[in-house]
Write an enzyme that holds these catalytic residues in place. Structure first.
Site, PDB file in Angstrom:
ATOM      1  N   HIS A 140      36.475  43.025  36.497  1.00 13.92           N
ATOM      2  CA  HIS A 140      36.606  44.323  35.828  1.00 13.92           C
ATOM      3  C   HIS A 140      36.778  44.108  34.312  1.00 13.92           C
ATOM      4  O   HIS A 140      36.204  44.847  33.502  1.00 13.92           O
ATOM      5  CB  HIS A 140      37.827  45.082  36.338  1.00 13.92           C
ATOM      6  CG  HIS A 140      37.795  45.417  37.805  1.00 13.92           C
ATOM      7  ND1 HIS A 140      38.602  44.799  38.721  1.00 13.92           N
ATOM      8  CD2 HIS A 140      37.060  46.320  38.504  1.00 13.92           C
ATOM      9  CE1 HIS A 140      38.376  45.307  39.924  1.00 13.92           C
ATOM     10  NE2 HIS A 140      37.443  46.225  39.834  1.00 13.92           N
TER      11      HIS A 140
ATOM     12  N   GLY B 203      29.101  46.332  37.850  1.00 14.47           N
ATOM     13  CA  GLY B 203      28.914  44.907  38.104  1.00 14.47           C
ATOM     14  C   GLY B 203      27.751  44.620  39.045  1.00 14.47           C
ATOM     15  O   GLY B 203      27.502  45.366  39.989  1.00 14.47           O
TER      16      GLY B 203
ATOM     17  N   ALA C 222      43.196  47.691  41.018  1.00 15.24           N
ATOM     18  CA  ALA C 222      43.453  46.299  41.415  1.00 15.24           C
ATOM     19  C   ALA C 222      42.555  45.399  40.559  1.00 15.24           C
ATOM     20  O   ALA C 222      41.786  44.580  41.056  1.00 15.24           O
ATOM     21  CB  ALA C 222      43.226  46.074  42.912  1.00 15.24           C
TER      22      ALA C 222
ATOM     23  N   LYS D  47      27.868  42.379  41.037  1.00 18.99           N
ATOM     24  CA  LYS D  47      28.525  41.988  42.288  1.00 18.99           C
ATOM     25  C   LYS D  47      28.193  42.987  43.400  1.00 18.99           C
ATOM     26  O   LYS D  47      27.958  42.621  44.530  1.00 18.99           O
ATOM     27  CB  LYS D  47      30.030  41.919  42.036  1.00 18.99           C
ATOM     28  CG  LYS D  47      30.905  42.152  43.216  1.00 18.99           C
ATOM     29  CD  LYS D  47      31.420  40.860  43.760  1.00 18.99           C
ATOM     30  CE  LYS D  47      32.248  40.980  45.000  1.00 18.99           C
ATOM     31  NZ  LYS D  47      32.815  42.245  45.285  1.00 18.99           N
TER      32      LYS D  47
HETATM   33  P1  AMP Z   1      35.592  48.238  42.224  1.00 15.69           P
HETATM   34  O1  AMP Z   1      36.925  48.422  41.584  1.00 15.69           O
HETATM   35  O2  AMP Z   1      35.567  47.179  43.278  1.00 15.69           O
HETATM   36  O3  AMP Z   1      34.959  49.542  42.656  1.00 15.69           O
HETATM   37  O4  AMP Z   1      34.657  47.673  41.087  1.00 15.69           O
HETATM   38  C1  AMP Z   1      34.484  48.371  39.875  1.00 15.69           C
HETATM   39  C2  AMP Z   1      33.343  47.751  39.107  1.00 15.69           C
HETATM   40  O5  AMP Z   1      33.643  46.385  38.830  1.00 15.69           O
HETATM   41  C3  AMP Z   1      32.036  47.768  39.920  1.00 15.69           C
HETATM   42  O6  AMP Z   1      30.964  48.104  39.059  1.00 15.69           O
HETATM   43  C4  AMP Z   1      31.931  46.351  40.408  1.00 15.69           C
HETATM   44  O7  AMP Z   1      30.608  45.931  40.642  1.00 15.69           O
HETATM   45  C5  AMP Z   1      32.558  45.585  39.250  1.00 15.69           C
HETATM   46  N1  AMP Z   1      33.023  44.274  39.714  1.00 15.69           N
HETATM   47  C6  AMP Z   1      33.864  44.020  40.738  1.00 15.69           C
HETATM   48  N2  AMP Z   1      34.011  42.680  40.905  1.00 15.69           N
HETATM   49  C7  AMP Z   1      33.241  42.095  39.966  1.00 15.69           C
HETATM   50  C8  AMP Z   1      32.957  40.729  39.627  1.00 15.69           C
HETATM   51  N3  AMP Z   1      33.484  39.719  40.279  1.00 15.69           N
HETATM   52  N4  AMP Z   1      32.130  40.499  38.596  1.00 15.69           N
HETATM   53  C9  AMP Z   1      31.554  41.536  37.912  1.00 15.69           C
HETATM   54  N5  AMP Z   1      31.779  42.828  38.189  1.00 15.69           N
HETATM   55  C10 AMP Z   1      32.610  43.110  39.195  1.00 15.69           C
END
Ligand code: AMP
Length: 303
Positions: free
Chosen positions: A43, A156, A38, A158
């Site tokens: 990302h 991230g 997603a 985040k």
């Molecule tokens: P996820 O798919 O939510 O597991 O996120 C995958 C990677 O993307 C993780 O390292 C998150 O911290 C990073 N990430 C998600 N949202 C953001 C954002 N808004 N800014 C920077 N990195 C992000």
């Protein structure tokens, strides 16, 4: 998805398929961006950074059941694979690793060896509300590192507690991978981008989601303007309550409205994640809240 857009990008579903590619890539610097799919601009920022630094870029897309609690949103987590692949291809990704749950966990998950990060890092903030979550994260990330064998991996800010857990694991287990933390990407209103933002349906929910960052910015502003050191334990709940009440009044909502429910708002040392008593540079503010039934997180550093 138009095949031409992905012509040079490989989609890999198993460790065996990856092995063949890895043998061709030997000697090249492999950069890994682990995700749950997603994909959004947050990302994309990690992938762009990986593209700058790595000779080969692998994005993993895996909704890891091990990091979801029984009451959490595993089954409804968005999985727009075609769009994700198109974005990866447009960003010059070399390979997307998209394994099935069975490929990652061939035996029952009850019998799995897990990586348990120290309680000092996980007994607070998200870890306190999501028991086992960071064990699930550390376990899958170590597994991805072993499978993909990257020299560098991108995470991230985040998910700040997650980043701290990964850094600790890499240090403690002396894993041969460099961890790069990337800044939070936000929309024009300050909302941190998240795959879970797709759950926000009504205008009121979208407005409520903005409160997370608004509360953090208010605290940063107070800390900046105050001539005296501010006591974090006192100031944080006061500022949060004032902002939540103002929001409720603007929308004519009752005080017990479930539209925005604060889960935690804490100040910690940005390095150690130990509680901070005073708002000063080097402190990180972290917030988690439910907007309706959607759980969102955000954080900022005081400088
Ligand atoms: P996820 O798919 O939510 O597991 O996120 C995958 C990677 O993307 C993780 O390292 C998150 O911290 C990073 N990430 C998600 N949202 C953001 C954002 N808004 N800014 C920077 N990195 C992000």
């Amino acid at each position: 998805m138009a095949l031409s857009a992905c012509e040079n990008m490989q989609m890999i579903r198993t460790a065996t398929e990856y092995e063949a590619i890895y043998q061709q890539w030997r000697g090249q610097k492999i950069a890994l961006v682990p995700t749950m799919g997603a994909l959004h601009e947050g990302h994309a920022s990690l992938i762009r950074k990986a593209r700058e630094i790595g000779e080969r870029v692998v994005v993993s897309i895996f909704v890891n059941p091990l990091q979801f609690g029984p009451q959490e949103d595993l089954s409804r987590y968005p999985r727009p694979l075609e769009l994700d692949l198109a974005l990866c291809a447009s960003l010059g990704v070399d390979a997307v690793f998209h394994p099935t749950v069975e490929a990652m966990y061939p035996e029952s998950m009850e019998n799995l060896t897990r990586v348990v990060p120290p309680a000092s890092l996980t007994d607070k903030l998200c870890g306190a509300y999501r028991p086992g979550h960071f064990t699930g994260v550390a376990t899958v990330v170590l597994k991805l590192f072993n499978l993909i064998r990257p020299q560098v991996a991108f995470f991230g800010e985040k998910d700040a507690q997650q980043l701290a857990v990964i850094r600790k694991m890499v240090g403690d287990l002396q894993l041969p991978v460099k961890i790069v933390g990337c800044p939070i990407v936000r929309d024009a209103d300050g909302l941190a981008l998240s795959s879970r933002n797709a759950y926000l349906k009504s205008d009121a929910e979208k407005q409520a989601a903005l409160l997370l960052n608004k509360i953090l910015r208010c605290i940063v502003e107070e800390a900046r303007q105050s001539a005296q050191p501010i006591d974090a334990q006192k100031a944080l709940p006061q500022i949060a309550q004032a902002e939540i009440r103002a929001f409720q009044e603007a929308l004519a909502l009752p005080e017990d409205s479930a539209l925005f429910r604060l889960q935690y708002l804490e100040a910690v040392d940005a390095e150690t994640f130990e509680p901070a008593q005073v708002l000063q540079p080097g402190v990180k503010l972290l917030i988690a809240a439910y907007v309706g039934d959607v759980r969102l997180i955000d954080n900022v550093n005081l400088d």
